[in-house]
Design an enzyme around this catalytic site. Structure first.
Site, PDB file in Angstrom:
ATOM      1  N   ARG A 171       6.032 -14.835   3.175  1.00 24.56           N
ATOM      2  CA  ARG A 171       6.923 -13.701   2.964  1.00 24.56           C
ATOM      3  C   ARG A 171       8.220 -14.196   2.335  1.00 24.56           C
ATOM      4  O   ARG A 171       8.795 -15.195   2.805  1.00 24.56           O
ATOM      5  CB  ARG A 171       7.282 -13.008   4.279  1.00 24.56           C
ATOM      6  CG  ARG A 171       6.135 -12.488   5.104  1.00 24.56           C
ATOM      7  CD  ARG A 171       6.671 -11.971   6.433  1.00 24.56           C
ATOM      8  NE  ARG A 171       5.628 -11.677   7.394  1.00 24.56           N
ATOM      9  CZ  ARG A 171       5.821 -11.694   8.713  1.00 24.56           C
ATOM     10  NH1 ARG A 171       7.018 -12.003   9.197  1.00 24.56           N
ATOM     11  NH2 ARG A 171       4.829 -11.416   9.525  1.00 24.56           N
TER      12      ARG A 171
ATOM     13  N   HIS B 106       6.744 -17.870   8.300  1.00 29.78           N
ATOM     14  CA  HIS B 106       6.185 -17.169   7.148  1.00 29.78           C
ATOM     15  C   HIS B 106       7.032 -17.402   5.898  1.00 29.78           C
ATOM     16  O   HIS B 106       6.512 -17.406   4.775  1.00 29.78           O
ATOM     17  CB  HIS B 106       6.104 -15.662   7.425  1.00 29.78           C
ATOM     18  CG  HIS B 106       5.018 -15.268   8.367  1.00 29.78           C
ATOM     19  ND1 HIS B 106       3.703 -15.143   7.986  1.00 29.78           N
ATOM     20  CD2 HIS B 106       5.057 -14.966   9.694  1.00 29.78           C
ATOM     21  CE1 HIS B 106       2.973 -14.771   9.023  1.00 29.78           C
ATOM     22  NE2 HIS B 106       3.773 -14.650  10.081  1.00 29.78           N
TER      23      HIS B 106
ATOM     24  N   ASP C 114      -0.926 -14.709   9.850  1.00 25.21           N
ATOM     25  CA  ASP C 114      -1.371 -13.810  10.907  1.00 25.21           C
ATOM     26  C   ASP C 114      -2.833 -13.477  10.622  1.00 25.21           C
ATOM     27  O   ASP C 114      -3.168 -13.045   9.518  1.00 25.21           O
ATOM     28  CB  ASP C 114      -0.539 -12.530  10.919  1.00 25.21           C
ATOM     29  CG  ASP C 114       0.913 -12.785  11.293  1.00 25.21           C
ATOM     30  OD1 ASP C 114       1.205 -13.851  11.844  1.00 25.21           O
ATOM     31  OD2 ASP C 114       1.756 -11.901  11.020  1.00 25.21           O
TER      32      ASP C 114
ATOM     33  N   TYR D  40       1.634 -11.726  24.139  1.00 15.43           N
ATOM     34  CA  TYR D  40       2.966 -11.972  23.595  1.00 15.43           C
ATOM     35  C   TYR D  40       3.410 -10.688  22.898  1.00 15.43           C
ATOM     36  O   TYR D  40       2.611 -10.042  22.219  1.00 15.43           O
ATOM     37  CB  TYR D  40       2.932 -13.141  22.605  1.00 15.43           C
ATOM     38  CG  TYR D  40       4.296 -13.562  22.110  1.00 15.43           C
ATOM     39  CD1 TYR D  40       5.106 -14.389  22.881  1.00 15.43           C
ATOM     40  CD2 TYR D  40       4.783 -13.117  20.881  1.00 15.43           C
ATOM     41  CE1 TYR D  40       6.362 -14.774  22.447  1.00 15.43           C
ATOM     42  CE2 TYR D  40       6.044 -13.499  20.432  1.00 15.43           C
ATOM     43  CZ  TYR D  40       6.828 -14.322  21.223  1.00 15.43           C
ATOM     44  OH  TYR D  40       8.086 -14.693  20.790  1.00 15.43           O
TER      45      TYR D  40
ATOM     46  N   HIS E 165       1.921  -8.824  19.526  1.00 15.01           N
ATOM     47  CA  HIS E 165       0.848  -9.677  18.995  1.00 15.01           C
ATOM     48  C   HIS E 165      -0.507  -9.362  19.634  1.00 15.01           C
ATOM     49  O   HIS E 165      -1.365 -10.231  19.737  1.00 15.01           O
ATOM     50  CB  HIS E 165       1.201 -11.157  19.195  1.00 15.01           C
ATOM     51  CG  HIS E 165       2.243 -11.653  18.246  1.00 15.01           C
ATOM     52  ND1 HIS E 165       3.558 -11.278  18.339  1.00 15.01           N
ATOM     53  CD2 HIS E 165       2.153 -12.483  17.165  1.00 15.01           C
ATOM     54  CE1 HIS E 165       4.258 -11.865  17.377  1.00 15.01           C
ATOM     55  NE2 HIS E 165       3.432 -12.592  16.650  1.00 15.01           N
TER      56      HIS E 165
ATOM     57  N   ASP F 187      -2.643  -7.281  18.342  1.00 14.05           N
ATOM     58  CA  ASP F 187      -3.619  -6.898  17.316  1.00 14.05           C
ATOM     59  C   ASP F 187      -3.835  -7.999  16.286  1.00 14.05           C
ATOM     60  O   ASP F 187      -4.512  -7.788  15.275  1.00 14.05           O
ATOM     61  CB  ASP F 187      -3.192  -5.605  16.621  1.00 14.05           C
ATOM     62  CG  ASP F 187      -1.846  -5.728  15.907  1.00 14.05           C
ATOM     63  OD1 ASP F 187      -1.166  -6.771  16.065  1.00 14.05           O
ATOM     64  OD2 ASP F 187      -1.470  -4.782  15.194  1.00 14.05           O
ATOM     65  N   HIS F 188      -3.275  -9.179  16.498  1.00 15.44           N
ATOM     66  CA  HIS F 188      -3.483 -10.321  15.599  1.00 15.44           C
ATOM     67  C   HIS F 188      -3.047 -11.599  16.306  1.00 15.44           C
ATOM     68  O   HIS F 188      -2.435 -11.546  17.387  1.00 15.44           O
ATOM     69  CB  HIS F 188      -2.685 -10.146  14.297  1.00 15.44           C
ATOM     70  CG  HIS F 188      -1.198 -10.286  14.472  1.00 15.44           C
ATOM     71  ND1 HIS F 188      -0.396  -9.249  14.925  1.00 15.44           N
ATOM     72  CD2 HIS F 188      -0.365 -11.347  14.283  1.00 15.44           C
ATOM     73  CE1 HIS F 188       0.863  -9.647  14.983  1.00 15.44           C
ATOM     74  NE2 HIS F 188       0.913 -10.913  14.614  1.00 15.44           N
TER      75      HIS F 188
ATOM     76  N   HIS G 283      -0.832 -15.007  15.476  1.00 15.57           N
ATOM     77  CA  HIS G 283       0.064 -15.708  14.555  1.00 15.57           C
ATOM     78  C   HIS G 283      -0.151 -17.207  14.721  1.00 15.57           C
ATOM     79  O   HIS G 283      -0.132 -17.737  15.831  1.00 15.57           O
ATOM     80  CB  HIS G 283       1.525 -15.365  14.874  1.00 15.57           C
ATOM     81  CG  HIS G 283       2.518 -16.250  14.188  1.00 15.57           C
ATOM     82  ND1 HIS G 283       3.085 -15.930  12.967  1.00 15.57           N
ATOM     83  CD2 HIS G 283       3.034 -17.464  14.544  1.00 15.57           C
ATOM     84  CE1 HIS G 283       3.905 -16.904  12.601  1.00 15.57           C
ATOM     85  NE2 HIS G 283       3.895 -17.842  13.546  1.00 15.57           N
TER      86      HIS G 283
END
Length: 259
Positions: free
Chosen positions: A173, A189, A196, A224, A227, A229-230, A232
């Site tokens: 990013r 990132h 992710d 956490y 987090h 749904d993914h 990191h």
């Protein structure tokens, strides 16, 4: 440039010299991605150089539990152990020596732009739809190099999950992108050091648990905040350009993954 038959014969001869006798002597492999990189000697503990550094990028994901493979161009015990794990994973003679069979498998896995078979630069540059590699705290070239190392770690993680696809929802990013999505002010990132990920065949907890063995010093997943749904994954321990200490930080409490 693709190597020609004569060059391959010369490589095979060089690798078969007595000094290389500690590795299995076979014909030098046909290079499948010579536009990226071609090794021309056996590598083992005590050797150093850019060829070692190139190897370290590709075996970074086989570091072992809570460990990393430094990209320092020196073939030490950690590199040897990572090479051995790579060899074991792909059914090769597991002696920790990088020779023709190991290179053949790496050539098979890598594409002409040096990325591993199952990940692409475009995939790692999609935090806000893709913006190139500029706009972060380090140069575009360094950011892209960091992303390459991240991809090779993801390739190892993917292998450990049964060679089932992993999907990257956010990679590099730019600062503008990071601000837009509400990322941490010094997020990994920004450096190309993070991804992710999700999967349709492995649970997020399986990803988080397996990632502990594949060179990721930052792991955040289910349990956490934000987090669930993914997962990191990042390489903060290797980042000397950020404002954070080079340490390990894991938190996926629903998966039993903690520091």
């Amino acid at each position: 440039m693709r190597v020609n038959t004569l060059k391959r014969a010369a490589v095979a001869f060089a690798l078969a010299l007595p000094g290389a006798a500690i590795a299995t002597v076979v014909a030098a492999p046909a290079a499948h991605a010579d536009a990226c990189y071609t090794w021309n000697r056996n590598l083992y503990q005590g050797r150093s150089g850019d060829d070692v550094r190139q190897l370290q990028i590709r075996v970074a994901g086989w570091a072992g539990n809570r460990d990393i493979v430094e990209n320092d161009g020196r073939y030490g015990p950690k590199t040897a152990a990572a090479v051995k794990r790579f060899q074991q994973a792909y059914g090769l003679r597991a002696d920790g020596v990088a020779g023709p069979q190991t290179y053949a498998k790496l050539y098979q896995l890598q594409d002409n732009d040096c990325t591993p078979a199952h990940f692409t630069y475009n995939e790692l540059d999609n935090g806000c739809g893709g913006s190139g590699w500029s706009g972060g705290p380090v140069s575009a070239a360094q950011t892209k190099q960091n992303a390459l190392r991240t991809m090779w770690k993801l390739e190892a993680l993917r292998k450990s999950l049964g060679d089932k696809p992993l999907y990257v929802s956010s990679g590099f990013r730019s600062r503008a992108c990071n601000d837009r999505v509400g990322g941490a002010s010094d997020s990994q990132h920004l450096y190309g050091n993070a991804a992710d990920v999700t999967s349709r065949t492995s649970s997020l907890c399986q990803i988080a648990r397996n990632a502990r063995n594949h060179g990721f010093s930052g792991i955040y997943g289910p349990g956490y905040p934000d987090h669930d749904d993914h997962v990191h994954l990042d390489s903060r321990r290797e980042n000397n350009s950020d404002r954070s200490s080079n340490t390990t930080s894991w938190s996926a409490p629903d998966c039993g993954v903690n520091n």
